[in-house]
Design a protein around this motif. Sequence first.
Motif, mmCIF file in Angstrom:
data_model
loop_
_atom_site.group_PDB
_atom_site.id
_atom_site.type_symbol
_atom_site.label_atom_id
_atom_site.label_comp_id
_atom_site.label_asym_id
_atom_site.label_seq_id
_atom_site.Cartn_x
_atom_site.Cartn_y
_atom_site.Cartn_z
ATOM 1 N N ARG A 100 0.830 -1.205 0.000
ATOM 2 C CA ARG A 100 0.000 0.000 0.000
ATOM 3 C C ARG A 100 0.865 1.257 0.000
ATOM 4 O O ARG A 100 0.604 2.216 -0.729
ATOM 5 C CB ARG A 100 -0.908 0.018 1.227
ATOM 6 N N MET A 101 1.887 1.256 0.867
ATOM 7 C CA MET A 101 2.775 2.420 0.950
ATOM 8 C C MET A 101 3.460 2.684 -0.396
ATOM 9 O O MET A 101 3.577 3.825 -0.842
ATOM 10 C CB MET A 101 3.848 2.212 2.024
ATOM 11 N N THR A 102 3.895 1.611 -1.033
ATOM 12 C CA THR A 102 4.559 1.738 -2.332
ATOM 13 C C THR A 102 3.614 2.324 -3.365
ATOM 14 O O THR A 102 3.986 3.208 -4.153
ATOM 15 C CB THR A 102 5.064 0.360 -2.812
ATOM 16 N N ALA A 103 2.377 1.849 -3.367
ATOM 17 C CA ALA A 103 1.380 2.368 -4.315
ATOM 18 C C ALA A 103 1.144 3.853 -4.096
ATOM 19 O O ALA A 103 1.019 4.627 -5.061
ATOM 20 C CB ALA A 103 0.074 1.597 -4.166
ATOM 21 N N MET A 104 1.084 4.264 -2.841
ATOM 22 C CA MET A 104 0.867 5.677 -2.527
ATOM 23 C C MET A 104 2.023 6.539 -3.027
ATOM 24 O O MET A 104 1.823 7.679 -3.456
ATOM 25 C CB MET A 104 0.683 5.854 -1.023
ATOM 26 N N LYS A 105 3.233 6.014 -2.943
ATOM 27 C CA LYS A 105 4.404 6.767 -3.403
ATOM 28 C C LYS A 105 4.437 6.877 -4.928
ATOM 29 O O LYS A 105 4.892 7.868 -5.483
ATOM 30 C CB LYS A 105 5.698 6.092 -2.921
ATOM 31 N N GLU A 106 3.926 5.837 -5.603
ATOM 32 C CA GLU A 106 4.112 5.748 -7.051
ATOM 33 C C GLU A 106 3.039 6.443 -7.877
ATOM 34 O O GLU A 106 3.287 6.792 -9.034
ATOM 35 C CB GLU A 106 4.212 4.274 -7.470
ATOM 36 N N THR A 107 1.833 6.615 -7.327
ATOM 37 C CA THR A 107 0.781 7.215 -8.157
ATOM 38 C C THR A 107 -0.201 8.046 -7.343
ATOM 39 O O THR A 107 -0.428 7.785 -6.167
ATOM 40 C CB THR A 107 0.005 6.121 -8.923
ATOM 41 N N ASN A 108 -0.767 9.056 -8.011
ATOM 42 C CA ASN A 108 -1.839 9.885 -7.442
ATOM 43 C C ASN A 108 -3.161 9.611 -8.147
ATOM 44 O O ASN A 108 -4.168 10.240 -7.838
ATOM 45 C CB ASN A 108 -1.493 11.370 -7.589
ATOM 46 N N ASP A 109 -3.147 8.698 -9.088
ATOM 47 C CA ASP A 109 -4.327 8.394 -9.891
ATOM 48 C C ASP A 109 -5.237 7.427 -9.141
ATOM 49 O O ASP A 109 -4.883 6.274 -8.899
ATOM 50 C CB ASP A 109 -3.882 7.779 -11.227
ATOM 51 N N GLY A 110 -6.432 7.907 -8.770
ATOM 52 C CA GLY A 110 -7.360 7.079 -8.003
ATOM 53 C C GLY A 110 -7.770 5.816 -8.723
ATOM 54 O O GLY A 110 -8.040 4.786 -8.101
ATOM 55 N N PHE A 111 -7.830 5.855 -10.057
ATOM 56 C CA PHE A 111 -8.234 4.673 -10.812
ATOM 57 C C PHE A 111 -7.109 3.628 -10.828
ATOM 58 O O PHE A 111 -7.362 2.428 -10.766
ATOM 59 C CB PHE A 111 -8.661 5.081 -12.216
ATOM 60 N N LYS A 112 -5.865 4.108 -10.866
ATOM 61 C CA LYS A 112 -4.741 3.163 -10.755
ATOM 62 C C LYS A 112 -4.674 2.596 -9.338
ATOM 63 O O LYS A 112 -4.365 1.422 -9.141
ATOM 64 C CB LYS A 112 -3.420 3.871 -11.102
ATOM 65 N N ILE A 113 -4.937 3.463 -8.356
ATOM 66 C CA ILE A 113 -4.977 3.023 -6.954
ATOM 67 C C ILE A 113 -5.963 1.867 -6.815
ATOM 68 O O ILE A 113 -5.710 0.866 -6.142
ATOM 69 C CB ILE A 113 -5.388 4.188 -6.025
ATOM 70 N N SER A 114 -7.125 2.016 -7.467
ATOM 71 C CA SER A 114 -8.154 0.976 -7.405
ATOM 72 C C SER A 114 -7.648 -0.339 -7.982
ATOM 73 O O SER A 114 -7.849 -1.413 -7.407
ATOM 74 C CB SER A 114 -9.398 1.431 -8.170
ATOM 75 N N GLU A 115 -6.969 -0.271 -9.121
ATOM 76 C CA GLU A 115 -6.453 -1.487 -9.759
ATOM 77 C C GLU A 115 -5.404 -2.166 -8.877
ATOM 78 O O GLU A 115 -5.394 -3.393 -8.717
ATOM 79 C CB GLU A 115 -5.835 -1.132 -11.119
ATOM 80 N N ILE A 116 -4.515 -1.354 -8.302
ATOM 81 C CA ILE A 116 -3.474 -1.908 -7.432
ATOM 82 C C ILE A 116 -4.105 -2.550 -6.205
ATOM 83 O O ILE A 116 -3.718 -3.634 -5.769
ATOM 84 C CB ILE A 116 -2.476 -0.804 -7.011
ATOM 85 N N ASP A 117 -5.112 -1.866 -5.653
ATOM 86 C CA ASP A 117 -5.766 -2.359 -4.443
ATOM 87 C C ASP A 117 -6.396 -3.728 -4.677
ATOM 88 O O ASP A 117 -6.382 -4.593 -3.803
ATOM 89 C CB ASP A 117 -6.825 -1.360 -3.990
#
Length: 696
Positions: free
Chosen positions: A612-629
């Motif tokens: 989760r921390m890595t995802a937060m560092k790598e992108t600000n795109d909520g739709f990408k956040i959703s895919e990673i999640d």
Amino acid sequence: MTEYLLNKSIDNIKGVGPKVKTQLQKLGIETIQDALFYLPKSYENRTKITKIIDLEPGNAYQIEGEIIESKIYYPGRRAFFARITDGTGFIQMRLFFFSTPQVKAFVKGLKIRIYGVVRDTGGKFEIFHPSYKIFSSNQRPPLDNTLTPIYSIGSSKITQYRLRSVIKNCVREMPSENSYEKKIDETFSKKNVSNLSIRKSLQTIHSPSIKDEILKIKNFSHPAQKRLIVEELLTNLIGVKISTSRIDKMMSPRVETSNDVLEDFKKNLPFNLTNSQDLVIDEINEDLNQTKPMRRLVQGDVGSGKTVVAAAAMLSVAKNNFQTVLLCPTEVLAEQHFKNFSLWMKNEDINIALLTGKTKKNEWEKINKELLTGKTKILIGTHSVFQERVSLKNLALVVVDEQQRFGVKQRFEILQKTAKGIMPHQLFMTATPIPRTLAMTMFADLSVSKISEMPPGRNPVSTSVMSNKKRDELIERLEIICENGNQAFWLCTMIEESENLDVQTAESSKKWLEENSKNLKVGLVHSKLPKNQKDKVIEEFRNGKIDVLVCTTVIEVGMDVPNASLMIIENAERLGLSQLHQLRGRVGRGPDMQAHCILLYEGNLGETAEARMTAMKETNDGFKISEIDMKIRGSGEILGTKQSGGMELKIADLIRDAQFLDKSEELAKELEGNSELVDLLMRRWIGKKENLIAAQ
């Protein structure tokens, strides 16, 4: 389980007197069946003892040792401390809420068993408000032989211990299945979902034996959980179809939209709308111009401007002499929307009202009178709008902000405030992207719009991760930011399901900041503060009189301070990716601002938390956040744990359990024609059909 079980009041169960019954009713538990299907949100492993030398901060443990010291003193606020040793080390427990009999029970030399989350507070291990049991050496209690279920208790004052006891007694009362239940069990077995009966599944869920696979139970992948998850999903799928069928037969007021009105509205805004916002406004207007009820979901990342799109729709409705309601999950958000709407529509002759739980009686009476006469065209409020005493003359549009925070039952309660046979248009807004699988199943009844652009001048928020041990380094950074005219949030998250602990963490952090900096003006906002005090602090922060606002997740949505450029989140490892992204969106709202978010973590990061921390560092795109999640998560964070997608799910999670949707849909098609089975499922998981349907 028989009809007897469906109807038998919960006060027939041992241990449920008038007081406990009232507490249970706040949780929606009226009958034995309600209790049986009030399912655990998580589990604790109290089947073993961990030595103090083996503890790691940030994790929950059960510890046993000897009381060597206990006392009350005032490190900023009154607290009770007890020091414990097991021969391998020392740990301290701290209580902020305690009674004299509790204090007297802590006798030096007695043994104690405690369970809670271990924290490292300045080089010593500590547990705030653990559950505990004091005993003498020759009366050592046996260890549990089952996992301990943890239930959501919300605003109810019932204890976990009492709730567990009541539900355990209900499990003992379970009679054998009737013919309809056996039919459902047979269908599940035939479709290779599960060979476990509903009875056996419930027994396992409420009291998993240590012989069961603990890892599977904790990950919600046990066969008993699968049995219940699939059944709940198929019931909600049936409910969506029934609801859609009934709604489509109803009529909504036709709202004529005027280009002149909307163009004047846009000219008066202190900003320009994006092309994406204009496109979504057009899609909404097309729906409003029809008598078929609109049911549209607007998706847009944090800060993309969903609210002003809703405001344009509400203005059109008001200009047609109809009323509209905007439902908000928090008072902070409702108050902010009220201020924004009042500013955006200052040149319009439209009466806008704000209604929350803190609205005074005389003010409420005035608002209700103007709603009844139709004078007030726009009502902005929290769940208070659902009160029976709130009546509207001609409701034509309901807008639900942060739709995942409102259950289906609540949404349809507001729909009952319309004339018979009239269904208001419905507009739902969310910053949480809906994956395609869900859009085709649970959200099949909604049209979906997407705001794909961010307002011009909005820069991405840079994010970094830092161990809590290095928090001293943040003081200088805070002072520099505030000297340059910007402000910061210091967010304290809930360590456990306890509002008191949440508040204490915030109070401790405020004290620490003031002790370590004489230059910073620090404010504090949390749920326990009186409304007038909370409002005053928030207003001072908005006006720049406070440099750092220490707060709880009360600011997750609705706190819009353009001058805030830094967000610091304590215990970030305990929050889901979607919530972290939502909180990060509170900063960097000023034009061309360089904003930052710092995620503080306690102890060692687990694999999921690190992802989760890595995802937060790598992108600000909520739709990408959703895919990673979707790839890394193990529980319901994308759409909200309890009310995923706006449905009050008891055990299923629309993201975690997406692989079961096809099977659930297959079962739903097979069962939906059987009214007896559908009624049984509805009562079991939803209560009544009417809870999913706008009954007129």
